[in-house]
Design an enzyme around this catalytic site. Structure first.
Site, PDB file in Angstrom:
ATOM      1  N   TYR A  53      -5.282 -71.859 -64.730  1.00 32.29           N
ATOM      2  CA  TYR A  53      -5.745 -70.478 -64.540  1.00 32.29           C
ATOM      3  C   TYR A  53      -7.084 -70.261 -65.239  1.00 32.29           C
ATOM      4  O   TYR A  53      -8.027 -69.701 -64.660  1.00 32.29           O
ATOM      5  CB  TYR A  53      -4.677 -69.531 -65.092  1.00 32.29           C
ATOM      6  N   SER A  92     -10.939 -62.507 -64.755  1.00 33.09           N
ATOM      7  CA  SER A  92      -9.979 -62.231 -65.827  1.00 33.09           C
ATOM      8  C   SER A  92     -10.702 -62.351 -67.163  1.00 33.09           C
ATOM      9  O   SER A  92     -11.752 -63.013 -67.244  1.00 33.09           O
ATOM     10  CB  SER A  92      -8.861 -63.281 -65.766  1.00 33.09           C
TER      11      SER A  92
HETATM   12  P1  NAD Z   1       0.196 -59.741 -58.153  1.00 34.67           P
HETATM   13  O1  NAD Z   1       1.132 -60.880 -58.273  1.00 34.67           O
HETATM   14  O2  NAD Z   1       0.719 -58.349 -58.184  1.00 34.67           O
HETATM   15  O3  NAD Z   1      -0.691 -59.871 -56.848  1.00 34.67           O
HETATM   16  C1  NAD Z   1      -1.131 -61.095 -56.373  1.00 34.67           C
HETATM   17  C2  NAD Z   1      -1.420 -60.929 -54.898  1.00 34.67           C
HETATM   18  O4  NAD Z   1      -1.801 -62.219 -54.374  1.00 34.67           O
HETATM   19  C3  NAD Z   1      -0.193 -60.471 -54.095  1.00 34.67           C
HETATM   20  O5  NAD Z   1      -0.604 -59.582 -53.077  1.00 34.67           O
HETATM   21  C4  NAD Z   1       0.302 -61.767 -53.499  1.00 34.67           C
HETATM   22  O6  NAD Z   1       1.056 -61.586 -52.305  1.00 34.67           O
HETATM   23  C5  NAD Z   1      -1.018 -62.468 -53.212  1.00 34.67           C
HETATM   24  N1  NAD Z   1      -0.862 -63.885 -52.977  1.00 34.67           N
HETATM   25  C6  NAD Z   1      -0.158 -64.792 -53.701  1.00 34.67           C
HETATM   26  N2  NAD Z   1      -0.221 -66.004 -53.108  1.00 34.67           N
HETATM   27  C7  NAD Z   1      -1.007 -65.851 -51.997  1.00 34.67           C
HETATM   28  C8  NAD Z   1      -1.447 -66.721 -50.971  1.00 34.67           C
HETATM   29  N3  NAD Z   1      -1.082 -68.017 -50.977  1.00 34.67           N
HETATM   30  N4  NAD Z   1      -2.222 -66.228 -49.994  1.00 34.67           N
HETATM   31  C9  NAD Z   1      -2.569 -64.908 -49.975  1.00 34.67           C
HETATM   32  N5  NAD Z   1      -2.186 -64.041 -50.928  1.00 34.67           N
HETATM   33  C10 NAD Z   1      -1.400 -64.510 -51.920  1.00 34.67           C
HETATM   34  O7  NAD Z   1      -0.887 -59.966 -59.310  1.00 34.67           O
HETATM   35  P2  NAD Z   1      -2.031 -59.037 -59.937  1.00 34.67           P
HETATM   36  O8  NAD Z   1      -1.749 -58.920 -61.386  1.00 34.67           O
HETATM   37  O9  NAD Z   1      -2.231 -57.807 -59.148  1.00 34.67           O
HETATM   38  O10 NAD Z   1      -3.266 -60.031 -59.808  1.00 34.67           O
HETATM   39  C11 NAD Z   1      -4.355 -59.812 -58.947  1.00 34.67           C
HETATM   40  C12 NAD Z   1      -5.544 -60.589 -59.494  1.00 34.67           C
HETATM   41  O11 NAD Z   1      -5.913 -60.069 -60.774  1.00 34.67           O
HETATM   42  C13 NAD Z   1      -5.286 -62.084 -59.693  1.00 34.67           C
HETATM   43  O12 NAD Z   1      -6.398 -62.832 -59.294  1.00 34.67           O
HETATM   44  C14 NAD Z   1      -5.073 -62.184 -61.187  1.00 34.67           C
HETATM   45  O13 NAD Z   1      -5.403 -63.459 -61.672  1.00 34.67           O
HETATM   46  C15 NAD Z   1      -6.035 -61.129 -61.685  1.00 34.67           C
HETATM   47  N6  NAD Z   1      -5.765 -60.652 -63.029  1.00 34.67           N
HETATM   48  C16 NAD Z   1      -4.563 -60.072 -63.333  1.00 34.67           C
HETATM   49  C17 NAD Z   1      -4.339 -59.649 -64.631  1.00 34.67           C
HETATM   50  C18 NAD Z   1      -3.058 -59.021 -65.039  1.00 34.67           C
HETATM   51  O14 NAD Z   1      -2.833 -58.870 -66.245  1.00 34.67           O
HETATM   52  N7  NAD Z   1      -2.202 -58.619 -64.117  1.00 34.67           N
HETATM   53  C19 NAD Z   1      -5.323 -59.816 -65.611  1.00 34.67           C
HETATM   54  C20 NAD Z   1      -6.525 -60.397 -65.261  1.00 34.67           C
HETATM   55  C21 NAD Z   1      -6.737 -60.811 -63.967  1.00 34.67           C
END
Ligand code: NAD
Length: 255
Positions: free
Chosen positions: A150, A137
């Site tokens: 986080y 991130s």
């Molecule tokens: P999201 O909530 O859409 O997806 C998260 C995924 O993790 C889902 O498939 C969920 O089912 C899974 N998950 C949650 N708990 C779990 C567990 N205990 N075991 C297995 N799987 C589990 O979120 P996203 O925005 O797609 O995030 C994906 C990654 O990208 C994360 O690591 C997040 O920190 C990172 N990220 C997101 C953003 C953003 O703005 N959305 C920015 C930077 C980084």
């Protein structure tokens, strides 16, 4: 480009992870989906990927539990491409931060990256080829208030990425971190509500004044853009890129 390779994308039942799974499938990789959610939606995602002409299985292991991770690796095919993407968020001041939320974020966002990498590596080392892409991130490179767990976990992921890149540098394996800015996915939808409470602002104010305040493009990054960067890191042209970060953050970390 990736025909015959098998890719595990953790947390790929929604958001960024699902887009990455689709992007790798479009390059011919067989896919292991993982994550939580509604069974019907997961099956729709799985069959949609299989419709791209590759094998796709789903494993619902809870990655907060190292024993569950080990059991998953016993069930799935050997992994050539590991995308550590699963992540959760909680927003609160340090003095109010619940211990169980801290432990859960460290377990999933950081420790699962270690456990999955450890179990994927033996096959990569045996084949002399492997790709590990960690979805960190912008918060792996800079901080924001109220996101201590986080930010700590994502900085940890960046450090782990550098270390694994060094350890595998002569083995045909690369390890890199992608550092997205704000992407509008379910995890961010949840944060909008949390930030509205913390700051006493409405939805539009939170998006404009808090979330996109530090994203100079003033646009959310798209899941397809994060997927394209991940696919690039798995391509032959990225073979000398290892142990580093690529920001996909609309200029956030240039500020
Ligand atoms: P999201 O909530 O859409 O997806 C998260 C995924 O993790 C889902 O498939 C969920 O089912 C899974 N998950 C949650 N708990 C779990 C567990 N205990 N075991 C297995 N799987 C589990 O979120 P996203 O925005 O797609 O995030 C994906 C990654 O990208 C994360 O690591 C997040 O920190 C990172 N990220 C997101 C953003 C953003 O703005 N959305 C920015 C930077 C980084």
């Amino acid at each position: 480009m990736l025909k015959g390779k098998t890719a595990l994308i953790t947390g790929s039942t929604s958001g960024i992870g699902l887009a990455i799974a689709q992007g790798l499938a479009d390059q011919g990789a067989n896919i292991v989906l993982n994550g939580l959610g509604d069974a019907g939606a997961i099956e729709a995602a799985r069959s949609g990927i299989e419709g791209r002409g590759v094998k796709c299985v789903y494993d619902g292991a809870n990655l907060m539990d190292p024993a569950a991770i080990q059991a998953m690796f016993g069930r799935i095919d050997p992994i050539d491409i590991l995308v550590n993407n699963a992540g959760i968020q909680h927003v609160a001041a340090v003095q109010d931060f619940p211990d169980d939320k801290w432990n859960a974020i460290i377990a999933l966002n950081l420790s699962a990256v270690f456990h999955c990498s450890k179990l994927a590596l033996p096959n990569m080392l045996a084949k002399g080829w492997g790709r590990v892409v960690n979805i960190a991130s912008a918060h792996g490179l800079s901080a924001s208030p109220y996101k201590s767990a986080y930010v700590a976990a994502k900085h940890g992921v960046v450090g782990f990425t550098k270390t694994l890149g060094l350890e595998t540098a002569e083995k045909g394996i690369t390890c890199n971190a992608v550092c997205p800015g704000y992407v509008l996915t379910p995890i961010v939808e949840g944060q909008i509500g949390d930030q509205m409470k913390v700051h006493g602002k409405n939805r539009d104010e939170v998006i404009r004044d808090i979330m996109l305040a530090r994203q100079p493009t003033k646009k959310f990054v798209t899941v397809e853009e994060v997927a394209a960067t991940t696919v690039f890191l798995c391509s032959p042209g990225a073979a000398s890129i290892t142990g580093t970060t690529i920001s996909v953050d609309g200029g956030w970390t240039a500020l």
